[in-house]
Design an enzyme around this catalytic site. Structure first.
Site, short mmCIF file in Angstrom:
data_model
loop_
_atom_site.label_atom_id
_atom_site.label_comp_id
_atom_site.label_asym_id
_atom_site.label_seq_id
_atom_site.Cartn_x
_atom_site.Cartn_y
_atom_site.Cartn_z
N ARG A 67 0.80 -1.23 0.00
CA ARG A 67 0.00 0.00 0.00
C ARG A 67 0.83 1.27 0.00
O ARG A 67 0.57 2.20 -0.75
CB ARG A 67 -0.88 0.08 1.25
CG ARG A 67 -2.20 -0.57 1.13
CD ARG A 67 -2.63 -1.08 2.48
NE ARG A 67 -1.82 -2.24 2.78
CZ ARG A 67 -2.14 -3.47 2.39
NH1 ARG A 67 -3.27 -3.68 1.80
NH2 ARG A 67 -1.33 -4.48 2.62
N THR A 68 1.79 1.33 0.91
CA THR A 68 2.52 2.60 1.05
C THR A 68 3.31 2.87 -0.22
O THR A 68 3.32 3.99 -0.74
CB THR A 68 3.43 2.55 2.29
OG1 THR A 68 2.65 2.13 3.40
CG2 THR A 68 4.02 3.92 2.57
N LYS A 96 27.88 -3.53 -2.15
CA LYS A 96 29.33 -3.39 -2.37
C LYS A 96 29.98 -2.71 -1.18
O LYS A 96 31.15 -2.34 -1.22
CB LYS A 96 29.60 -2.54 -3.62
CG LYS A 96 29.04 -3.11 -4.90
CD LYS A 96 29.41 -2.16 -6.05
CE LYS A 96 28.67 -2.47 -7.32
NZ LYS A 96 28.79 -1.36 -8.28
N ARG A 117 11.42 3.66 3.05
CA ARG A 117 10.99 2.69 4.07
C ARG A 117 12.15 1.73 4.30
O ARG A 117 12.66 1.13 3.35
CB ARG A 117 9.78 1.91 3.57
CG ARG A 117 9.54 0.67 4.41
CD ARG A 117 8.27 -0.03 4.09
NE ARG A 117 7.12 0.75 4.53
CZ ARG A 117 5.90 0.22 4.70
NH1 ARG A 117 5.70 -1.04 4.48
NH2 ARG A 117 4.91 0.98 5.09
N HIS A 150 5.71 5.88 11.45
CA HIS A 150 5.10 5.78 10.11
C HIS A 150 4.20 7.02 9.97
O HIS A 150 2.97 6.91 9.99
CB HIS A 150 4.31 4.48 10.03
CG HIS A 150 3.93 4.05 8.64
ND1 HIS A 150 4.06 4.86 7.52
CD2 HIS A 150 3.41 2.88 8.19
CE1 HIS A 150 3.64 4.21 6.46
NE2 HIS A 150 3.25 3.00 6.83
C1 NCD Z 1 1.77 -0.98 8.17
C2 NCD Z 1 3.28 -0.88 8.28
O1 NCD Z 1 4.00 -1.20 7.32
O2 NCD Z 1 3.71 -0.46 9.34
N1 NCD Z 1 1.34 -1.17 6.85
C3 NCD Z 1 1.10 -0.05 6.09
O3 NCD Z 1 1.98 0.72 5.83
N2 NCD Z 1 -0.16 0.16 5.71
C4 NCD Z 1 1.13 -1.91 9.12
C5 NCD Z 1 1.60 -3.32 9.19
O4 NCD Z 1 2.47 -3.77 8.44
O5 NCD Z 1 1.06 -4.04 10.03
#
Ligand code: NCD
Length: 339
Positions: A67-68, A96, A117, A150
């Site tokens: 999703r993100t 490397k 991320r 997040h």
């Molecule tokens: C979440 C995450 O990655 O922290 N997912 C997301 O970004 N929608 C929640 C999760 O992984 O449980």
């Protein structure tokens, strides 16, 4: 349409949700609604597409994401921003031996914003610190850093709550349950940080003992006079809640099968316990879900997690507009002329 907010400050890095005040949150929510409505019309969608065609974004996602990643990628495309990506660290020069800092600095040579991320807590903040020390910094957006934060998820969660309670006076005064793995799930930690912006909100923390919310976040809640209680089972509190924010057990962090000891029945929404919820309550989940929400719950009008997922893309468009200071033209666009 809510009244326009006074011009709020532009964003640069998006790392720590604590920097957001109420005016900025209201402004972002207002902007998100405008974008969502504009995008429904071909002319509005073309207007958005023409806003940032000279900008480029790097999506550095070396921890699993559906999703993100997709919502940021598509949020960029909604605005005409072109994207590059690294999703598999084995294809990056980090194998490397290139340092994290050198990799981030390299991305910044080619693009105008880095969305990242990583599985390690604090890494997005390290990237932002680095940017603050180099001659040509670009904004860093934290799209999930290890177990700590997040922030853009918390912003879209606020937008979803705000929209859901539109007819009930907004988020102020609501009783919000946060359930699941509150220790290792970063979404709840970020959402707790934003709660200080709302009046008389009460939190109910529903988690197995081994996955209780960490003391640092509880200290933050106390410092900001946000009342909270800990509960071991959903059944004890379900009828009191205006919203229940469900999260999955984060088994990928297990070291000794901790998740296996959870009695899911105490932390799940099912067709059976739906009947004990307020008619006006909302059920949220950042997704992906595990067994904690039965698929049959999707058909209940109180289940808003699919809408929440889609809101994520529109909120991320709003964030990018703020970063690139293109929000003003969106606010000036007369949406009623499209109807
Ligand atoms: C979440 C995450 O990655 O922290 N997912 C997301 O970004 N929608 C929640 C999760 O992984 O449980």
């Amino acid at each position: 349409m809510p009244p326009l907010q006074p011009e709020a400050a532009p964003l640069f890095h998006v790392i720590d949700p604590r920097v957001f005040d109420r005016a900025q949150l209201d402004d972002l929510c207002d902007l998100t609604t405008r974008v969502r409505l504009l995008a429904k019309h071909p002319e509005g969608a073309r207007f958005l597409l023409g806003l940032l065609p000279d900008r480029r974004a790097m999506l550095y996602f070396v921890q699993p994401s559906t999703r993100t990643f997709l919502s940021f990628n598509n949020a960029c495309h909604v605005l005409g921003i072109r994207t590059s990506e690294i999703r598999d660290p084995s294809t990056s020069s980090e194998v490397k031996g290139e340092s994290f800092e050198d990799s981030i600095r390299t991305f910044s040579s080619y693009v105008d914003v880095i969305v990242m991320r990583t599985p390690r807590s604090g890494e997005a903040a390290r990237a932002a610190d680095l940017m603050n020390r180099i001659p040509r910094p670009v904004p860093i957006i934290n799209a999930g850093s290890g177990q700590d934060q997040h922030p853009t998820q918390a912003l879209l969660d606020i937008y979803t709550l705000d929209r859901s309670f539109e007819e009930q006076g907004g988020i102020d005064g609501k009783v919000i349950g946060l359930m699941g793995d509150l220790k290792r799930g970063r979404t709840v930690r970020s959402l707790c940080y934003l709660m200080k912006n709302y009046r008389n909100v009460r939190l109910v923390l529903i988690a197995p003992e081994q996955f209780a919310l960490e003391p640092d976040i509880k200290a933050h809640l106390r410092e900001n006079n946000i009342p909270f209680v800990d509960r071991a089972r959903l059944a004890d509190v379900l009828p009191d809640l205006d919203a229940i924010y469900v999260t999955r057990m984060q088994s990928e962090w297990d070291t000794a099968g901790e998740t296996g000891r959870v009695n899911y029945a105490d932390y799940s929404i099912t067709s059976e316990n739906l009947g004990r919820m307020k008619q006006t309550a909302v059920i949220m989940h950042p997704l992906p879900r595990g067994p904690e929400i039965a698929p049959a719950v999707d058909d209940d009008p109180r289940a808003v997690y699919w809408r929440q997922e889609r809101n994520g893309m529109w909120m991320r468009v709003a964030i990018l507009l703020k970063i690139f200071r293109a929000d003003g033209v969106v606010r000036d666009f007369d949406i009623s002329a499209l109807n």
